[in-house]
Design a protein around this motif. Sequence first.
Motif, PDB file in Angstrom:
ATOM      1  N   GLY A  92       0.821  -1.209   0.000  1.00  6.05           N
ATOM      2  CA  GLY A  92       0.000   0.000   0.000  1.00  6.05           C
ATOM      3  C   GLY A  92       0.853   1.255   0.000  1.00  6.05           C
ATOM      4  N   VAL A  93       1.957   1.245   0.786  1.00 11.21           N
ATOM      5  CA  VAL A  93       2.863   2.394   0.808  1.00 11.21           C
ATOM      6  C   VAL A  93       3.595   2.514  -0.529  1.00 11.21           C
ATOM      7  CG1 VAL A  93       4.768   3.490   2.042  1.00 11.21           C
ATOM      8  CG2 VAL A  93       3.134   2.095   3.304  1.00 11.21           C
ATOM      9  N   THR A  94       3.979   1.363  -1.121  1.00 15.24           N
ATOM     10  CA  THR A  94       4.648   1.389  -2.420  1.00 15.24           C
ATOM     11  C   THR A  94       3.713   1.944  -3.498  1.00 15.24           C
ATOM     12  OG1 THR A  94       5.917  -0.565  -1.766  1.00 15.24           O
ATOM     13  CG2 THR A  94       5.878  -0.014  -4.109  1.00 15.24           C
ATOM     14  N   LEU A  95       2.435   1.581  -3.442  1.00 11.58           N
ATOM     15  CA  LEU A  95       1.450   2.136  -4.371  1.00 11.58           C
ATOM     16  C   LEU A  95       1.356   3.649  -4.201  1.00 11.58           C
ATOM     17  CD1 LEU A  95      -0.688   1.652  -6.518  1.00 11.58           C
ATOM     18  CD2 LEU A  95      -2.312   1.054  -4.716  1.00 11.58           C
ATOM     19  N   TRP A  96       1.432   4.117  -2.953  1.00 10.80           N
ATOM     20  CA  TRP A  96       1.440   5.560  -2.675  1.00 10.80           C
ATOM     21  C   TRP A  96       2.684   6.201  -3.283  1.00 10.80           C
ATOM     22  CZ3 TRP A  96       4.414   9.204  -0.204  1.00 10.80           C
ATOM     23  CH2 TRP A  96       3.798  10.392   0.168  1.00 10.80           C
ATOM     24  N   GLU A  97       3.835   5.524  -3.193  1.00 13.34           N
ATOM     25  CA  GLU A  97       5.061   6.033  -3.819  1.00 13.34           C
ATOM     26  C   GLU A  97       4.877   6.182  -5.331  1.00 13.34           C
ATOM     27  OE1 GLU A  97       9.120   4.744  -2.139  1.00 13.34           O
ATOM     28  OE2 GLU A  97       7.840   2.985  -1.851  1.00 13.34           O
TER      29      GLU A  97
END
Length: 597
Positions: free
Chosen positions: A519-524
């Motif tokens: 989820g954080v990588t998708l935000w990145e």
Amino acid sequence: MLPGAPDPPGWWIWGRQPGPGLWCPSLLFFLVALSPAAGSYSGPGTANEPGLNVYMSEEEVRRLIGLDAELYYVRNDVINHYALSFNLLVPGETSSLHFSWHAKSKVEYKLGFQVDKPLAMEIPQTNISMQGVVPNSLSVFRVDLLCSGRMDSEVVLVMQLNITISSAKNITVLNFKRRKMCYRKIEQEARDPISFDRNNTRIHFDPVNVAPTTSTRVFYISVGVCCAVIFLVAIILAVLHLHSMKRVDLDESLSDSSSSQGLSQPSTQTTQYLRADTPNNATPVTSYPTLRIEKNDLKSVTLLEAKAKVKDIAISRERVTLKDVLHEGTFGRIFHGILVDEKDPSKEKPVFVKTVKDQASEVQVTMMLTESCKLRGLHHRNLLPISHVCIEEGERPMVLLPFMNWGNLKLFLRQCKLVEANNPQAISQQDLVHMAIQIACGMSYLARREVIHKDLAARNCVIDESLQVKITDNALSRDLFPMDYHCLGDNENRPVRWMALESLVNKEFSSAGDVWAFGVTLWELMTLGQTPYVDIDPFEMAAYLKDGYRIAQPINCPDELFAVMACCWALDPEERPKFQQLVQCLTEFHSALGAYV
């Protein structure tokens, strides 16, 4: 959170976690709908004199959604059309709904119900008459949702409330839409009067309907024997699993037939746009494997042991030519190198070469070799495991990986951000979703193999000119991206801003923790390489996450895509989606984007 309470700048705050079966897009809606500015209101509202009120109480909202707030459909004669338009998903274990209402003047009402699948659900029943007068004092009426138990299906039901004000004699129609999953009783009763379906939704059946056994004593003895056998099998499997985890060489004789599945082979059955309950039809994955990592476990491996484990893929240093330095840290470097074919010296191929400087300690060299083996032996189009190593005496060890000519994904995204206006490598939102699907495919493969990455982020992915993304190990990442790792007083650098709460506090790692990091990588991806939680002290991260704070929705990020991120950040690991579901969810969204581009 009470309606109208201000959020801290730049943050999105959750209430309590949703119950089983409720997807995070519902939370996203209610965080908007409960605020005073949400929705589109119309009606002859009076500022001084309260009129008709129809709402869900704080207790009911908490029971259905997990938020501490009231949800008004009509407040002082003013209709909240936005709230009425939302098709709320009712948790599977919930069999009744409660509505609060009252009116100061005489208001007549008439109730009606409609279900789209009568075979799965009977017409709802209520504890009040189908028509009458809205009470003047605060009252609560109940609507019972009765599944027939004859089939598995999602049922859409509508409760129509016709309101007539006696003085005006006009009729106002309010439609309350709900969705509820109903399940067959027969299959469940054959196993247990109280059981769970494939989605872990609790279903209660009447014990009277269960076929009686010939002997109660025989039944209990059989159950006891079965439990004992299951317990013994579980112990044996746990011992075998722990034993297999000690092996660094993960080569397998059979390749996974599904490893080639990705965006190039979309499912022909995926035609719907991303919905709040997507993906209902995704095949559930078994429970997440959990691994508790002891502090500094990698440092317990000696350099000789690390070299011995990669000896079978060691090659001569003479076959490798180092060219440009692509990335450099305090003691680590990544080169663009050339590997000469052993049998035909005229054949060459480009490679990534990870190595260390002369000042690197033995511990740092050991960790580079050990962490480089994390993906070794795995074969998937979205994974990039090591291919060879050079471990000759007197030379600094080198790790070789296949070359991807656009390099590190995080650096690539930041390059696009810096020259976004006239960048020849500019990428669209559809391209970014394409990258996310590939990362999810690779992580789904790891989850099926019960491999836990523990450091998924854009910095640990690489990309080529065709926008193919591959996940790599985290060897040298602490040195090459020092701002992404923090020591919280335990002499261990960790990717704090990418870690799930259970990993951050209890050092418990699982595929569910990798889902959080995804989820954080998708935000990145959607922010083109920005750093998450950049304004938060790493020592305060655990407290922020416990209180329900999350990174804010990126600019130009669609609500549907942010809802996917939000689902990955549920505090309860069991409430996070599986990677298999994320692949389908993002693929549907990618298809929908393609239809409008």
